[in-house]
Enzyme design. Structure first.
Site, PDB file in Angstrom:
ATOM      1  N   LYS A  28       0.840  -1.184   0.000  1.00  0.00           N
ATOM      2  CA  LYS A  28       0.000   0.000   0.000  1.00  0.00           C
ATOM      3  C   LYS A  28       0.882   1.243   0.000  1.00  0.00           C
ATOM      4  O   LYS A  28       1.806   1.361   0.807  1.00  0.00           O
ATOM      5  CB  LYS A  28      -0.911  -0.007   1.236  1.00  0.00           C
ATOM      6  CG  LYS A  28      -2.060   0.986   1.182  1.00  0.00           C
ATOM      7  CD  LYS A  28      -3.028   0.751   2.334  1.00  0.00           C
ATOM      8  CE  LYS A  28      -4.204   1.719   2.264  1.00  0.00           C
ATOM      9  NZ  LYS A  28      -5.159   1.504   3.369  1.00  0.00           N
TER      10      LYS A  28
ATOM     11  N   ARG B 209     -24.890  -2.370   8.702  1.00  0.00           N
ATOM     12  CA  ARG B 209     -24.480  -3.743   8.393  1.00  0.00           C
ATOM     13  C   ARG B 209     -24.682  -4.686   9.570  1.00  0.00           C
ATOM     14  O   ARG B 209     -24.654  -5.906   9.399  1.00  0.00           O
ATOM     15  CB  ARG B 209     -23.011  -3.748   7.954  1.00  0.00           C
ATOM     16  CG  ARG B 209     -22.763  -2.974   6.663  1.00  0.00           C
ATOM     17  CD  ARG B 209     -21.292  -2.655   6.447  1.00  0.00           C
ATOM     18  NE  ARG B 209     -20.456  -3.809   6.243  1.00  0.00           N
ATOM     19  CZ  ARG B 209     -20.112  -4.288   5.047  1.00  0.00           C
ATOM     20  NH1 ARG B 209     -20.555  -3.716   3.949  1.00  0.00           N
ATOM     21  NH2 ARG B 209     -19.332  -5.343   4.942  1.00  0.00           N
TER      22      ARG B 209
ATOM     23  N   GLU C 130     -18.838  -5.968  11.231  1.00  0.00           N
ATOM     24  CA  GLU C 130     -19.786  -5.218  12.057  1.00  0.00           C
ATOM     25  C   GLU C 130     -20.769  -6.125  12.782  1.00  0.00           C
ATOM     26  O   GLU C 130     -21.116  -5.870  13.948  1.00  0.00           O
ATOM     27  CB  GLU C 130     -20.543  -4.211  11.183  1.00  0.00           C
ATOM     28  CG  GLU C 130     -19.689  -3.098  10.626  1.00  0.00           C
ATOM     29  CD  GLU C 130     -18.998  -3.450   9.325  1.00  0.00           C
ATOM     30  OE1 GLU C 130     -18.272  -2.605   8.776  1.00  0.00           O
ATOM     31  OE2 GLU C 130     -19.174  -4.603   8.843  1.00  0.00           O
TER      32      GLU C 130
END
Length: 631
Positions: free
Chosen positions: A290, A407, A379
């Site tokens: 990244k 969610r 979640e």
């Protein structure tokens, strides 16, 4: 001025496919240069996009987009994709009102096969497209690009489980960079990092394919490698349990390829060409970094996941400047309260679904590491985990964005509320969120929480109110939620105490006549500005549930008009609660609801969006005056 001749020649992916293979590394370099310049001027997601440049080029080079389907998980890594699909000249407008969205958006381009913003949806969506193509007799291919962080979510595994048992042409690309927004947590990332799934066949394939020149010069080493490959294949064939252990994803019915270097664009093209011709479920495991190509982002991918406006660095080793914020954000107010409350109560624990930085939990983790739980992008699990903790007398605080709480709605209702467990939900990013747009808008939580039994809902109107209401709800022996907006408030002075307020009681912030402005949360401040012109009363309701019945009855009995203001969907929101209360009390008055209408909100500057929704002080004044004339 940038020198990007190859990139400048590409208007659409078919131009890219006309390039000779050996020019792709130069194209990757030019695309990275353009991206550094572009995001440096506009702000936006940064490190994640730098990490997928080579992959994006290879995908559009091999796959016949838009006939073939590319589904990007989450979508914050889609900037290179946008640049290569006809939107390069509009990148200066990204995440701005009327400009390009920061995520793939179907209405924006035919190359955006699926609108995203939340994680772990790519495999299911791409599988649906693959099955649809099969039913329709199309020979298209579907590709899901998902990070190892998003792969930790249950929805991703549900889709893998389904896909491996279906005869569909699907490629899942696992972009393994050991990051989501924060560093990944949990068993799966550790499993990936341990190279258990990077089986010996894949490693030996890498040696043979990409070290031939070295091995040719060292025939003894080459002979050893070939013998080792034969031996491992023989061992694998001796027992199905051993063979299955070579790859986690093969157990799901996928043919596994990897792990390969995700920054070698020529190698990626060669592998993708082979995989595109294969039938059935395929998984390609790539290793990327990244922030690749920008030293600061490589060294701190959390900080540079997304950036604000910054001068463009002259070269890749340049530096970024950060702007000082004069006022603390609501997120910072919450983070400080959490540390203070934890120091006062050793039973407090904090839970986040992979949003440590965004939810303001960095300092808490440092001070109370054994009481901090990052459960990954999960979640549903986060909320049920909190319920289990509460059953045993622990006091969980779930720090979560409004959009992500959606969610875990079933778990909130079934596991927490129905059992009346004392779990506090600290709901960040409530209301309009600005540049992230409709996928991240916190426009619905008041509506979907109001109907949940046992739930207390608090809406602080400024920074000090936020701390007061967090303290109040934490002390309750039942489920509660405190929702607060993104960014800073009005700059109210914040007390360092843990004082509480009376549950379900609002306060009059300004006394006027004829018109009562019944305001919730972030709308109290614009209500006060409107009230100056209208000589109206302003009530800061503090709580949506339980709502202050006495105050509403008093306002209805002493005013001719009621105006309800909230930064939430009008349908079923706080204004609806006021109307229901007046109806039940037999004191209905002409009432105007001012909230988010039944539309998909746009992305861009929050103030601009609120103004367009008639929720700025200026627009509210006009709206109320015009409505008053009709009554």
């Amino acid at each position: 001025m940038m020198n990007t001749p190859i990139l400048d020649s590409i208007q659409l992916p078919h131009n890219l496919r006309d390039l000779p293979l050996e020019q792709l590394p130069q194209l990757a370099s030019e695309l990275r240069t353009f991206l550094l310049d572009s995001v440096g001027k506009t702000g936006g997601h940064f490190a994640s996009n730098l990490g997928v440049i080579e992959l994006t080029i290879a995908l559009h080079y091999v796959y016949n987009t838009p006939i073939d389907h590319l589904v990007w998980d989450v979508g914050h890594q889609s900037y290179p994709h946008k640049i290569l699909t006809g939107r390069k000249n509009r990148m200066s407008s990204i995440r701005q009102y009327g400009g390009l969205a920061g995520f793939p958006k179907r209405s924006e381009s035919q190359y955006d096969d699926f609108g995203v913003g939340h994680s772990s949806t790519s495999i299911g969506a791409a599988l649906g497209m693959a099955v649809a193509d099969k039913l329709l007799g199309n020979d298209a291919r579907s590709v899901a690009i998902i990070g190892d962080g998003a792969m930790t979510a249950g929805q991703a595994f549900e889709a893998l489980n389904c896909a491996g048992d279906m005869d569909a042409n699907l490629l899942v690309i696992l972009n393994d960079n050991e990051m989501s927004i924060s560093p990944n947590v949990g068993a799966l990332p550790k499993y990936l990092a341990s190279h258990v799934m990077r089986d010996m066949r894949g490693m030996l394939h890498e040696i043979k394919q990409h070290s031939n020149k070295v091995l040719d010069k060292l025939p003894a080493v080459k002979e050893i490698a070939e013998k080792a490959e034969t031996k491992f294949k023989a061992i694998a064939n001796e027992g199905s349990h051993i063979k299955q252990s070579l790859s986690l994803f093969e157990n799901f019915g996928f043919d596994y390829t990897g792990a390969v270097n995700g920054h070698d664009v020529i190698q990626l093209v060669e592998i993708l060409r082979e995989l595109r011709n294969r039938k059935g479920a395929q998984l390609l495991h790539i290793i990327t970094k990244k922030g690749h190509g920008y030293k600061l982002a490589e060294n701190d991918p959390v900080k540079y996941h997304a950036i604000g406006k910054t001068p463009t660095p002259e070269n890749i080793s340049g530096s970024l400047k950060t702007a000082n914020k004069p006022k603390p954000t609501y997120t910072q107010i919450f983070g400080q309260w959490l540390c203070d409350q934890a120091a006062a109560d050793e039973k407090l624990v904090a839970i986040t679904p992979a949003m440590r930085e965004g939810s303001g939990l960095v300092e808490f983790e440092q001070q109370f590491p054994t009481r901090y739980f990052d459960v990954g992008i999960a979640e549903q699990h986060a909320i049920t985990f909190a319920a289990g903790l509460a059953c045993q007398g622990v006091k969980p605080v779930v720090a979560i964005y409004s959009t992500f709480l959606q969610r875990g709605y079933d778990q909130l209702l079934h596991d927490v509320a129905l059992q009346n467990l004392p779990v506090l939900f600290a709901i960040d990013r409530a209301g309009i969120v600005g540049a992230d747009g409709p996928t991240h808008a916190g426009a619905y939580d008041l509506s979907y929480l109001r109907c949940v039994p046992n739930m207390v809902i608090a809406t602080p109107s400024d920074e000090n109110e936020c701390r007061l209401l967090l303290s109040t709800c934490y002390q309750l022996n039942q489920p509660s939620a405190v929702r607060y907006p993104r960014g800073s408030g009005c700059g109210a002075e914040v007390s360092g105490s843990l004082k509480t307020v009376e549950l379900g009681k609002g306060v009059i912030r300004k006394q006027g006549e004829k018109i009562a402005l019944v305001a919730f949360g972030s709308m109290v401040q614009p209500a006060l500005r409107v009230a100056e012109t209208l000589n109206a009363t302003v009530a800061d309701m503090r709580f949506v549930k339980p709502i202050d019945v006495d105050l509403i009855r008093q306002l209805a009995q002493t005013h001719d008009f009621i105006v309800c203001l909230e930064e939430n969907a009008e349908m079923g929101g706080a204004g609806s609660a006021v109307l229901e209360t007046m109806a039940q009390q037999g004191c209905l008055k002409p009432t105007l609801l001012c909230g988010i209408p039944d539309v998909v909100t746009e992305h861009g500057d929050s103030a601009k969006i609120l103004d367009n929704l008639d929720l700025s002080a200026e627009k509210l004044l006009v709206k109320i005056q015009n409505w008053q004339k009709l009554n």
